[in-house]
Design an enzyme around this catalytic site. Structure first.
Site, PDB file in Angstrom:
ATOM      1  N   GLN A   9       0.823  -1.199   0.000  1.00 50.86           N
ATOM      2  CA  GLN A   9       0.000   0.000   0.000  1.00 50.86           C
ATOM      3  C   GLN A   9       0.864   1.259   0.000  1.00 50.86           C
ATOM      4  O   GLN A   9       1.859   1.345   0.717  1.00 50.86           O
ATOM      5  CB  GLN A   9      -0.907  -0.011   1.232  1.00 50.86           C
ATOM      6  CG  GLN A   9      -2.128   0.871   1.120  1.00 50.86           C
ATOM      7  CD  GLN A   9      -3.188   0.490   2.147  1.00 50.86           C
ATOM      8  OE1 GLN A   9      -3.205  -0.631   2.626  1.00 50.86           O
ATOM      9  NE2 GLN A   9      -4.071   1.406   2.479  1.00 50.86           N
ATOM     10  N   SER A  87       4.439  -6.330   2.644  1.00 51.09           N
ATOM     11  CA  SER A  87       3.104  -6.280   3.260  1.00 51.09           C
ATOM     12  C   SER A  87       2.069  -6.890   2.311  1.00 51.09           C
ATOM     13  O   SER A  87       2.102  -8.072   2.020  1.00 51.09           O
ATOM     14  CB  SER A  87       2.767  -4.832   3.636  1.00 51.09           C
ATOM     15  OG  SER A  87       1.568  -4.764   4.377  1.00 51.09           O
ATOM     16  N   LEU A  88       1.160  -6.089   1.801  1.00 49.28           N
ATOM     17  CA  LEU A  88       0.167  -6.564   0.844  1.00 49.28           C
ATOM     18  C   LEU A  88       0.823  -7.315  -0.315  1.00 49.28           C
ATOM     19  O   LEU A  88       0.283  -8.305  -0.821  1.00 49.28           O
ATOM     20  CB  LEU A  88      -0.631  -5.374   0.301  1.00 49.28           C
ATOM     21  CG  LEU A  88      -1.526  -5.633  -0.907  1.00 49.28           C
ATOM     22  CD1 LEU A  88      -2.729  -6.463  -0.486  1.00 49.28           C
ATOM     23  CD2 LEU A  88      -1.968  -4.326  -1.543  1.00 49.28           C
ATOM     24  N   ARG A 112      -9.054  -8.655   3.860  1.00 50.61           N
ATOM     25  CA  ARG A 112      -7.991  -8.010   4.631  1.00 50.61           C
ATOM     26  C   ARG A 112      -8.150  -6.488   4.621  1.00 50.61           C
ATOM     27  O   ARG A 112      -8.069  -5.823   5.664  1.00 50.61           O
ATOM     28  CB  ARG A 112      -6.632  -8.400   4.040  1.00 50.61           C
ATOM     29  CG  ARG A 112      -5.392  -7.821   4.741  1.00 50.61           C
ATOM     30  CD  ARG A 112      -4.164  -8.291   3.978  1.00 50.61           C
ATOM     31  NE  ARG A 112      -2.904  -7.975   4.632  1.00 50.61           N
ATOM     32  CZ  ARG A 112      -2.176  -6.894   4.395  1.00 50.61           C
ATOM     33  NH1 ARG A 112      -2.615  -5.983   3.540  1.00 50.61           N
ATOM     34  NH2 ARG A 112      -1.026  -6.703   5.006  1.00 50.61           N
ATOM     35  N   HIS A 191       0.159  -2.843  10.917  1.00 46.80           N
ATOM     36  CA  HIS A 191       1.277  -3.642  11.422  1.00 46.80           C
ATOM     37  C   HIS A 191       1.612  -3.273  12.874  1.00 46.80           C
ATOM     38  O   HIS A 191       2.770  -3.058  13.224  1.00 46.80           O
ATOM     39  CB  HIS A 191       2.502  -3.487  10.520  1.00 46.80           C
ATOM     40  CG  HIS A 191       2.285  -3.997   9.134  1.00 46.80           C
ATOM     41  ND1 HIS A 191       2.152  -5.331   8.856  1.00 46.80           N
ATOM     42  CD2 HIS A 191       2.141  -3.329   7.954  1.00 46.80           C
ATOM     43  CE1 HIS A 191       1.946  -5.475   7.554  1.00 46.80           C
ATOM     44  NE2 HIS A 191       1.929  -4.289   6.986  1.00 46.80           N
ATOM     45  N   GLN A 239       1.126 -11.412  10.027  1.00 45.40           N
ATOM     46  CA  GLN A 239       1.602 -10.206   9.344  1.00 45.40           C
ATOM     47  C   GLN A 239       0.786  -8.962   9.675  1.00 45.40           C
ATOM     48  O   GLN A 239       1.289  -7.838   9.656  1.00 45.40           O
ATOM     49  CB  GLN A 239       1.588 -10.461   7.826  1.00 45.40           C
ATOM     50  CG  GLN A 239       2.221  -9.370   6.994  1.00 45.40           C
ATOM     51  CD  GLN A 239       1.557  -9.258   5.634  1.00 45.40           C
ATOM     52  OE1 GLN A 239       0.414  -8.821   5.509  1.00 45.40           O
ATOM     53  NE2 GLN A 239       2.275  -9.671   4.600  1.00 45.40           N
TER      54      GLN A 239
END
Length: 371
Positions: A9, A87-88, A112, A191, A239
């Site tokens: 992102q 991440s994503l 998510r 996170h 995560q």
């Protein structure tokens, strides 16, 4: 060797994926069935100004990066040796590695994004020119332990996450320590511990899905090591509240040998981070004496590394994991994993270690005696 990397992102922009949606119209239609709206219209025109909202950003980025990978593969038949995503982007890495298909990945990312967007309000900030140890000490000294380290993006770039007031309070001490503080345009504390409700709901949702064994190693954000197939769901759940260990992930890949990184997706945010990590990784990438005779000697091929190890070191050899002072013992012979990775298992660990990540204690003793 080659690693494909996928962004997270923050890489989105209006107009992304124009050629890709035209190249893969069937997948664009499939995305409509999953999402209930046109992801191509969202990415190309953003008519309702939703692209920067988490619940829309994540499916949009996943789709564009997945199509970018498919387009790249259509023109480049040589396979990657590793995949990694920030991440994503880890979902794109798993898709590329065959752990699930495009539709499954999109369903997971959709849920998510929805859950993360519903979390309590929070804030994030990038901290530049301050290492992790100084930052964590500063948070402790200023009684801001409610702030979490969210992303370890590069040696000189860390992202913190927490409640709005706490993030704002951290600015003063960060700047006093010589760091640069940049407030990020996010509405959530991604996170961090504040994503726990989203994590719990996602954990229930992901149980509906089964995953295939990746055909190529995928480096995980939480452990900065290749994902074990049985741990895919567990690590995707973890995560959400755990930091993205991007620096450690890239350092792991650098240690595997001469590595080329190819970023697939909008912009080149990760490419710049990788360059920064490579620049600061001279000590990390020093030649391992176990696998080379001396600086002038050509490194052994992976199968030669395995043969050399098994000839020299029996099962039960005491070793140190590089960067860790604790001692461990081997519980298997070395083996060639995925056809090209010289690895070994240690007692007390479920995953495997690359031979370049460990040093036998007897070698350390010999080196000390000759000094």
């Amino acid at each position: 060797m080659k690693t494909y990397i996928f962004p997270g992102q923050g890489s989105q922009y209006v107009g992304m994926g124009k050629k890709l949606f035209a190249q893969f119209p069937q997948l664009a239609e499939q995305a409509i069935d999953v999402l209930g709206y046109s992801v191509s219209d969202l990415c190309l025109y953003d008519p309702k100004k939703q692209l920067n909202k988490t619940q829309f950003t994540q499916p949009a980025l996943y789709t564009v990066s997945a199509l970018a990978y498919l387009a790249h593969q259509a023109e480049n038949e040589s396979p990657a040796d590793f995949f990694a995503g920030h991440s994503l982007g880890e979902y794109n890495a798993l898709f590329a590695a065959g752990a699930f298909n495009f539709e499954t990945g999109l369903k997971l990312v959709k849920k998510r994004g929805e859950l993360m967007s519903q979390a309590a309000p929070g804030a994030m900030a990038a901290v530049l020119n301050l290492d992790e140890e100084k930052l964590r000490s500063g948070l402790c000294d200023n009684q801001l332990m409610s702030v979490d380290v969210a992303n370890l993006n590069a040696p000189d770039q860390i992202v913190i996450s927490g409640l709005v007031d706490d993030i704002e309070q951290s600015q003063q001490f960060i700047e006093q320590l010589g760091g640069r503080f940049i407030k990020l345009n996010t509405g959530g504390a991604f996170h961090s511990r504040y994503m726990a409700p989203a994590q719990q709901a996602f954990a229930r949702y992901i149980q509906e899905f089964d995953f295939s064994v990746p055909h190529t190693p995928v480096i995980d954000n939480v452990t900065a090591k290749p994902i074990e197939p049985q741990d895919i769901a567990k690590l995707l759940i973890a995560q959400i509240t755990q930091p993205v260990r991007w620096t450690q992930s890239i350092e792991f890949l650098i240690r595997q040998g001469e590595m080329k990184f190819v970023e697939l997706g909008p912009k080149k945010v990760l490419t710049k981070l990788v360059q920064s990590i490579q620049k600061n990784a001279s000590l990390v990438t020093s030649i391992n004496p176990v696998t080379t005779i001396n600086v002038a000697t050509k490194p052994l091929a992976p199968h030669q590394q395995v043969a050399h190890w098994n000839k020299t070191y029996p099962i039960g050899t005491e070793v140190k994991v590089n960067g860790n002072s604790n001692r461990h013992t081997t519980r298997t012979n070395a083996t060639l994993l995925f056809g090209h990775r010289p690895t070994i298992f240690l007692h007390g660990f479920r995953g495997y270690f690359h031979l370049n990540e460990i040093t036998p204690m007897q070698h350390i003793k010999q080196t000390a005696a000759s000094a």
